[in-house]
Design a protein around this motif. Structure first.
Motif, PDB file in Angstrom:
ATOM      1  N   ASN A   1       0.817  -1.218   0.000  1.00 22.29           N
ATOM      2  CA  ASN A   1       0.000   0.000   0.000  1.00 22.29           C
ATOM      3  C   ASN A   1       0.852   1.270   0.000  1.00 22.29           C
ATOM      4  OD1 ASN A   1      -2.538   1.526   0.344  1.00 22.29           O
ATOM      5  ND2 ASN A   1      -1.692   1.985   2.359  1.00 22.29           N
TER       6      ASN A   1
ATOM      7  N   ALA B   1       2.333   1.681  -3.414  1.00 24.42           N
ATOM      8  CA  ALA B   1       1.296   2.095  -4.358  1.00 24.42           C
ATOM      9  C   ALA B   1       1.065   3.599  -4.249  1.00 24.42           C
ATOM     10  CB  ALA B   1      -0.007   1.340  -4.070  1.00 24.42           C
TER      11      ALA B   1
ATOM     12  N   TYR C   1      -3.834  12.663  -3.321  1.00 17.22           N
ATOM     13  CA  TYR C   1      -4.463  11.937  -4.432  1.00 17.22           C
ATOM     14  C   TYR C   1      -4.757  10.494  -4.020  1.00 17.22           C
ATOM     15  CZ  TYR C   1      -4.724   9.061  -8.594  1.00 17.22           C
ATOM     16  OH  TYR C   1      -5.104   8.116  -9.503  1.00 17.22           O
ATOM     17  N   TYR C   2      -3.697   9.735  -3.689  1.00 14.79           N
ATOM     18  CA  TYR C   2      -3.914   8.330  -3.329  1.00 14.79           C
ATOM     19  C   TYR C   2      -4.642   8.242  -1.989  1.00 14.79           C
ATOM     20  CZ  TYR C   2      -3.066   3.377  -2.588  1.00 14.79           C
ATOM     21  OH  TYR C   2      -3.230   2.036  -2.363  1.00 14.79           O
ATOM     22  N   ALA C   3      -4.305   9.172  -1.096  1.00 16.95           N
ATOM     23  CA  ALA C   3      -5.095   9.380   0.111  1.00 16.95           C
ATOM     24  C   ALA C   3      -5.172   8.177   1.034  1.00 16.95           C
ATOM     25  CB  ALA C   3      -6.502   9.858  -0.263  1.00 16.95           C
ATOM     26  N   SER C   4      -4.018   7.607   1.377  1.00 17.27           N
ATOM     27  CA  SER C   4      -4.034   6.495   2.321  1.00 17.27           C
ATOM     28  C   SER C   4      -4.043   6.996   3.756  1.00 17.27           C
ATOM     29  CB  SER C   4      -2.803   5.612   2.124  1.00 17.27           C
ATOM     30  OG  SER C   4      -2.833   4.559   3.075  1.00 17.27           O
ATOM     31  N   LEU C   5      -4.991   6.521   4.525  1.00 17.00           N
ATOM     32  CA  LEU C   5      -4.995   6.841   5.944  1.00 17.00           C
ATOM     33  C   LEU C   5      -3.811   6.149   6.626  1.00 17.00           C
ATOM     34  CD1 LEU C   5      -8.768   6.705   6.944  1.00 17.00           C
ATOM     35  CD2 LEU C   5      -7.405   8.649   6.188  1.00 17.00           C
ATOM     36  N   GLY C   6      -3.346   6.763   7.692  1.00 19.89           N
ATOM     37  CA  GLY C   6      -2.205   6.214   8.424  1.00 19.89           C
ATOM     38  C   GLY C   6      -0.890   6.825   7.995  1.00 19.89           C
TER      39      GLY C   6
ATOM     40  N   MET D   1      -4.535   3.750  13.282  1.00 21.32           N
ATOM     41  CA  MET D   1      -3.879   2.844  12.336  1.00 21.32           C
ATOM     42  C   MET D   1      -2.368   2.781  12.549  1.00 21.32           C
ATOM     43  SD  MET D   1      -5.928   3.731   8.831  1.00 21.32           S
ATOM     44  CE  MET D   1      -7.630   3.150   8.596  1.00 21.32           C
TER      45      MET D   1
END
Lengths: 540, 540
Positions: free
Chosen positions: A79, A82, A400-405, A434
């Protein structure tokens, strides 16, 4: 030169000083060599934290490295890698692996999934180049190839090092510094002349500065262009802080319908919008609500120039912008004055419960030249669009990809990348649960990030869209975490004046992490999120 | 029937009662429907925790489900799903996704990586079947196909649900319960007769019971076989507790050179070793140090029977074992008595610092019929090989893929799977720092796992192999975490009698989680790890 030496030297040659990671038996030997080298190895709590820290580090320094073991380490980075791929963050992923000699007969070695190629196949999906160093003769050139691809594409690369190859002799000389073959020059007279004509006749011009200006190291180039043309400019969400937001020509952050009216009108009523290196994504445009007429629009991207709808490919963005700047006559006529978002001074109202919008207003008075803000996706990011950032590289977010954590481990990466800057992470309580314990890494390495946990009792960003139990989380006593990790100051605040004094104390505490839990109301959110939620509601 | 209804019904038809996950905007609508259904949705802190919990749940119930959003949710499950694949744990991964109509023109929607197929391609590497429900007419049969593959292969499956398909009409009737086409029957007279001949003439027979007996639901079948032949048996590491370790024919856990001498000799001196469903991996064999002569060996696996080196393919393992049992004459002659590892009673020595081996001895007196032990990879697992587990399904560990961070979220999964059992997780301090905060989920849902944090100041499993700073971690005050998460009892112990009393208190606290930090010496480890480390040292 043995393969491990070559790889370490190649990393050092990029200018990188830190490697983030966690060891494991397949990488143990190489990890040990890393630790003995001049590179500083930073151990995080979980591999995920190492991946995010390396991503943030790469955004600021131009190169980040994360080193982990096979399978159980590498796949935890799927992740984070990515995200680095999607947002053009130049991260090198190094994974240990079973030895070449161990792989014969395809035995069930621990950490193996379907085959010994599983992890490589996964990383093919999210890196610009991959290499398995299973052939000593080719190891040096393979390392060079991957690092070069990272530099060229600004996207991650993947190197897998079988453990019995660590001490194998790398066949080729260190070739990393070789000149890259120069690209064929494409004539750009036509787009250049069309743009100049359009700029000269423009009555209400506007520049949109995007994130790729930062990724391709074009900040100085942009500043010269701005000075020469005198046009006002906005940034996109991803490009926020690409140059200082105190720049006199800066108008604000434009994000389609998520923008305040003055900024939106300044962009959308322009008769000449010059967008430079701006990624057009759903979030950055308020879910594609940007409204710029193609006939008024000039788009300059790394490999494509578009003028009023005609495309010119294969032109180098940086060279082109330099040429436009050189050809401009200079700002001879005065620009129309542009309404600029004015920062209000923050005066806390005694006993008043703090809100997201007031918190942002307060932060604006706290930000100094040495603060770097890291905003977690969701309302921390949307609210931050109203932050006035001082210098460039002072705001990072995975917009943009906006991953939490992301925010807490990113704050670790930021402080290693820029040791003279103070990271300030804005993170929701859901995101904090997270990866927030990575604050432990700050304690261990004596860093001093300020982490502001925006506690609204769960996944507040979703509440205006669709609410239910699934948006709730277990309430934590966040401020007590500094006791668990053995270092730092913790505060719990809910009133405006409490927040101001916690922030002041945090500013003074430069020797350990500070965590401020801000209890805002469950239903509270920033004005920007309110605008976006209205849009999202219609789509889900 | 709409697609979401069909999918929820298909899950319910597997007998599953819980779904683990975290929502996100691409899955929000389906998640909301899940929460309104009869399935109970369990929100974890991070998606990684949900993946591990679903894996543990699947190991005990035969089907686990994890539901997350696209990209930032799905890719966080790459490692947990890889583990489920490698260890045959039947987990269904459901991911929300951008709507089919939104994908036109390949826009930059948030959470997208390289293309809209990136996540699907990643999961192809670690699932037995995949489906993107982008065609309503095929949705029902696609759901059936994936769930059937999970049941048949015992490996994970992947379903991606574009958000604009949630309410689309699923075209086909609910066909999940249809009979599977029966496989062509393969004659197994020859291997059957050869095995019978070998068994009848065996003087020192031994059975190795493996993990696939559990995965293919053959425990009863195995018990009948054991009763009929009267042979003694061992299990592999992965197969530990496949049937009760109080079984009178049970000898111990065999793991090559990692086994105590009595167990190793009983296996390796046997003239007829019948291995049933045992995965031959490096860890399970003490790094391939098992020493069983092929000419004495019968291997029964799901799709292959091997007798003295000859292979017979395409035979159903369960049917075959039933046939062998039926054909056996019964235990007419008395078996040679086999030395059995005897449990010593544990008497704490006052003031004595506790060691790993003593801790395991103590736990043996604490384990009851309702305890399920979850052992983290590394020394918690190796030490646990000396635990005497009471009934089947009372011990789980990822003893092959061996991902750190499994035990605490797995304990959550265990208690939902078997509400009458008490999970007891053995976890190292390094692993705990990865995912230990998932204990918060236990607090939220009022579960009562007992988590024993074996604090030896870092990655102790690696110290005997190669030591350095990279094995150290930041010391935490683990027991205070119950205060942070707002529920539970915490203890810090270092002496034998302190451990005994903390364990007693934990036994009584059935309404909230208990965390016991056990401070063992940095250099201490179990006798089993010492044996393994000697082997590993030679390879790295």
């Amino acid at each position: 030169m043995e393969i491990y030496e070559y790889l370490i030297k190649a990393i050092q040659d990029t200018g990188t000083r830190h490697v983030f990671g966690i060891q494991g038996d397949y990488v143990l030997n190489f990890y040990n060599q890393l630790c003995r080298s001049k590179l500083k190895v930073i151990n995080t709590c979980d591999e995920q934290g190492a991946g995010f820290a390396a991503d943030a580090y790469a955004r600021l320094t131009g190169f980040g490295v994360v080193c982990v073991t096979y399978g159980v380490g590498g796949l935890k980075l799927a992740n984070t890698t990515a995200q680095a791929f999607a947002e053009l963050s130049p991260v090198l992923v190094i994974s240990g692996a079973p030895g070449v000699s161990e792989r014969k007969g395809n035995p069930l070695l621990h950490h193996k999934v379907r085959s010994f190629k599983t992890q490589l196949n996964v990383f093919r999906e999210m890196t610009s180049a991959q290499a398995v160093l299973d052939n000593p003769d080719k190891a040096a050139s393979e390392i060079d190839r991957v690092i070069r691809a990272i530099h060229e594409t600004k996207r991650p690369g993947y190197i897998e090092l079988p453990r019995d190859m660590v001490h194998a002799e790398a066949g080729l000389p260190h070739a990393y510094k070789e000149e890259l073959p120069s690209k064929d020059k494409v004539s750009f007279d036509e787009p250049l002349n069309r743009i100049l004509a359009k700029m000269v006749s423009a009555k209400r011009p506007m520049i949109i500065a995007g994130v790729e200006i930062h990724r391709f190291n074009m900040q100085l180039c942009l500043l010269k262009f701005l000075k020469r043309c005198g046009f006002p400019f906005v940034t996109g969400i991803l490009g926020k802080s690409v140059v200082s937001e105190n720049h006199p020509q800066f108008v604000g952050v434009y994000a389609g319908a998520m923008s305040p009216d003055d900024i939106r009108q300044a962009v959308e009523n322009s008769d000449c919008v010059i967008s430079i290196g701006d990624m057009i994504t759903d979030l950055s445009t308020g879910i594609f609500t940007q409204c710029i007429k193609p006939e008024n629009s000039i788009i300059i991207m790394p490999d494509n120039i578009s003028v009023e709808g005609s495309d010119y490919r294969g032109i180098d963005m940086k060279e082109f912008l330099k040429a436009v700047t050189a050809a401009l006559p200079g700002p001879e006529r005065p620009m129309q004055p542009i309404g600029r978002h004015i920062l209000k001074p923050f005066i806390p109202k005694k006993g008043r419960r703090i809100t997201m919008d007031r918190l942002i207003e307060c932060l604006n008075t706290f930000l100094s030249d040495d603060t770097t803000v890291i905003a977690e996706p969701g309302d921390p990011l949307f609210g931050s669009l109203d932050l006035r950032v001082h210098a460039s590289k002072e705001f990072i977010s995975c917009g943009y990809y906006a991953s939490l954590g992301f925010a807490v481990p990113a704050a670790i990466g930021v402080q290693f990348a820029l040791p003279n800057r103070r990271p300030l992470a804005l993170v929701g309580d859901g995101s904090f649960q997270m990866t927030g314990m990575e604050l432990s890494v700050a304690a261990r390495y004596k860093l001093s990030p300020i982490v502001i946990v925006l506690n609204n009792g769960g996944y507040g960003t979703f509440r205006p869209v669709l609410d239910g139990d699934f948006n709730d989380i277990q309430p934590w006593r966040y401020a007590e975490i500094v006791d668990v990790i053995g270092s730092g100051k913790g505060y719990t605040v809910s009133k405006e004046e409490e927040f101001v004094s916690a922030l002041k104390a945090a500013g003074k505490n430069k020797s350990s992490p500070t965590l401020i839990e801000v209890r805002i109301k469950k239903c509270d959110c920033s004005r920007r999120l309110k605008m976006l939620a209205e849009r999202l509601k219609k789509r889900i």
